[in-house]
Write an enzyme that holds these catalytic residues in place. Structure first.
Site, PDB file in Angstrom:
ATOM      1  N   ASP A 137       0.728  -1.397   0.065  1.00  0.00           N
ATOM      2  CA  ASP A 137      -0.393  -0.105   0.183  1.00  0.00           C
ATOM      3  C   ASP A 137       0.792   1.306   0.228  1.00  0.00           C
ATOM      4  OD1 ASP A 137      -2.098   2.100   0.365  1.00  0.00           O
ATOM      5  OD2 ASP A 137      -2.812   0.930   2.165  1.00  0.00           O
ATOM      6  N   HIS A 144      -1.040   4.203  -0.025  1.00  0.00           N
ATOM      7  CA  HIS A 144      -0.931   4.883   0.903  1.00  0.00           C
ATOM      8  C   HIS A 144      -1.311   6.252   0.211  1.00  0.00           C
ATOM      9  CE1 HIS A 144      -2.841   5.446   5.239  1.00  0.00           C
ATOM     10  NE2 HIS A 144      -3.107   4.236   4.922  1.00  0.00           N
ATOM     11  N   GLU A 168      -1.387  -0.555  -4.328  1.00  0.00           N
ATOM     12  CA  GLU A 168      -2.627   0.126  -3.757  1.00  0.00           C
ATOM     13  C   GLU A 168      -1.848   1.177  -4.034  1.00  0.00           C
ATOM     14  OE1 GLU A 168      -5.806  -0.168  -0.173  1.00  0.00           O
ATOM     15  OE2 GLU A 168      -4.621  -1.623  -0.514  1.00  0.00           O
ATOM     16  N   GLU A 194     -10.595   3.811  -2.193  1.00  0.00           N
ATOM     17  CA  GLU A 194     -11.112   3.402  -0.623  1.00  0.00           C
ATOM     18  C   GLU A 194     -11.533   4.982  -0.712  1.00  0.00           C
ATOM     19  OE1 GLU A 194      -7.512   4.257   2.029  1.00  0.00           O
ATOM     20  OE2 GLU A 194      -7.704   2.365   1.229  1.00  0.00           O
ATOM     21  N   HIS A 221     -12.493  -2.713   0.996  1.00  0.00           N
ATOM     22  CA  HIS A 221     -11.088  -1.925   2.074  1.00  0.00           C
ATOM     23  C   HIS A 221     -12.840  -2.097   3.611  1.00  0.00           C
ATOM     24  CE1 HIS A 221     -10.334   1.393   4.278  1.00  0.00           C
ATOM     25  NE2 HIS A 221      -9.016   1.230   3.573  1.00  0.00           N
TER      26      HIS A 221
END
Length: 382
Positions: free
Chosen positions: A183, A185, A209, A235, A285
């Site tokens: 991720d 992020h 991700e 997400e 998610h």
């Protein structure tokens, strides 16, 4: 049957639960929360309750339409998270009233369990190899980790090397057949994402991700051809209209809507169906609580393109309470062989321990995500 009251409970570690009561004695539970904005979402639920009290809870599609379209200003994280929790609770009521799981009302199941992954490490990647070994020892066949700490638009290669060393250590620890999600992020800007995409290619990741923030989606056009690793994103998108461009332009391989942020079961299932039409996989998610997970699993049950499910058991955020603390029947989340069973009881299939919820709501929470800064003092994405 009429709705009589909506009550929200802010409970540790960082969740918000919603109970909807009816005059027929049937109650439903949802999880309307936007991490770090739980109080704001609870206030939005209270505002939306003005319309709902006195209405028949079984008219879910109409309620969703009015609660979304009935306000001149619509969409975004707070509105859609409040609507999400309400929607989950309405489906829970309808399933309980009819004595069937929500998945049955959505057309029935294509699966009775789904693969799950375990988070390893915390906000700043560290000791992830040992955490990965432990996750595999507990039966998980996939793990997810944060890839980097904060990165400037252009940053030094030592930060890239630390990312690669961490991922390499995890791959060495778990072997070639365990899935690894990395991720970014949203911490990585396009220039450094180009570097990381190429450097991570040898480790055969399950997905990368949020390689860039959703608002910089056009950057994926330049990133996608740099690696064969699937790209996951979503997400921080909240409606089917947010996902429309993402899907139509074709650079994302996995979408990750959150049914506690993206309008609940009603909207998330429509997003999932859109993705299936574009041959895009679904990985919902859910670093949240048990009500959210139950709602996710009811969606997973009937979505052919769902392939893995996030869940928060043992996640680094869950310090004061963990995933299963708030339910009286934790056995319905049967973890085995890297998968979790989809609950088959009425509604969402879980029994919320209301007395415990009320006791923990006395403590509540004011969770906020960290605020990071670069070495030069400027703000860094967390």
């Amino acid at each position: 049957m009429k709705i009589t009251r909506l009550t929200t409970y802010l409970v540790p570690p960082r969740w918000c639960f919603l109970k909807i009561e009816t005059d027929a004695g049937v109650t439903g539970w949802g999880e309307p929360v936007l991490e770090g904005r739980a109080h704001t979402v609870a206030a939005m639920v209270d505002e939306l309750s003005d319309y709902l009290v006195g209405k028949d809870p079984r008219h879910i599609e109409d309620h969703w339409t009015v609660l979304y379209r009935g306000g001149f200003y619509r969409g975004g994280g707070v509105h859609m998270s409040a609507l999400a929790g309400i929607d989950q609770a309405l489906w829970d009521i309808k399933g309980k009233a009819l004595g069937v799981p929500v998945s049955e009302l959505l057309g029935g199941s294509v699966r009775d369990r789904i693969r799950v992954y375990s988070w390893i490490g915390g906000d700043r990647p560290s000791e992830t190899a040992e955490a990965a070994r432990q996750a595999v020892a507990r039966g998980f066949t996939a793990v997810k980790m944060n890839g980097t700490e904060e990165l400037q638009y252009i940053d030094s290669h030592d930060k890239v090397e630390r990312c690669i060393e961490n991922v390499a250590a995890v791959r060495d620890a778990v072997g070639p057949n365990v899935g690894i999600g990395v991720d970014f992020h949203g911490r990585v800007h396009k220039p450094m994402a180009k570097v990381l995409f190429k450097e991570l290619e040898p480790y055969k990741l399950m997905f990368i991700e949020e390689p860039v923030l959703s608002e910089h989606y056009e950057a994926l056009r330049d990133l996608a051809h740099l690696s064969s690793t699937p790209i996951a994103l979503g997400e921080r998108l909240y409606t089917r209209w947010d996902f429309k461009r993402i899907l139509s332009e074709g650079y994302v391989d996995i979408i990750q809507p959150d049914p506690s942020h993206a309008g609940g079961i009603t909207e998330t299932r429509k997003i999932a169906a859109m993705a299936e039409a574009y041959d895009v996989a679904l990985a919902l998610h859910c670093p949240l609580g048990p009500i959210a997970l139950a709602a996710n699993l009811q969606i997973d049950a009937g979505c052919y393109n769902a392939f893995i499910q996030e869940q928060s058991l043992g996640i680094h955020y869950n310090e004061a309470n963990d995933l299963l603390d708030y339910v009286s029947n934790p056995e319905v989340f049967a973890y085995r062989d890297g998968m979790v069973t989809i609950p088959v009881g009425p509604g969402l299939g879980i029994e919320v321990n209301e007395a415990y919820v009320q006791s923990r709501a006395v403590e509540g929470h004011r969770w906020r995500n960290p605020v990071w800064r670069h070495a030069d003092g400027s703000f860094a994405e967390w």
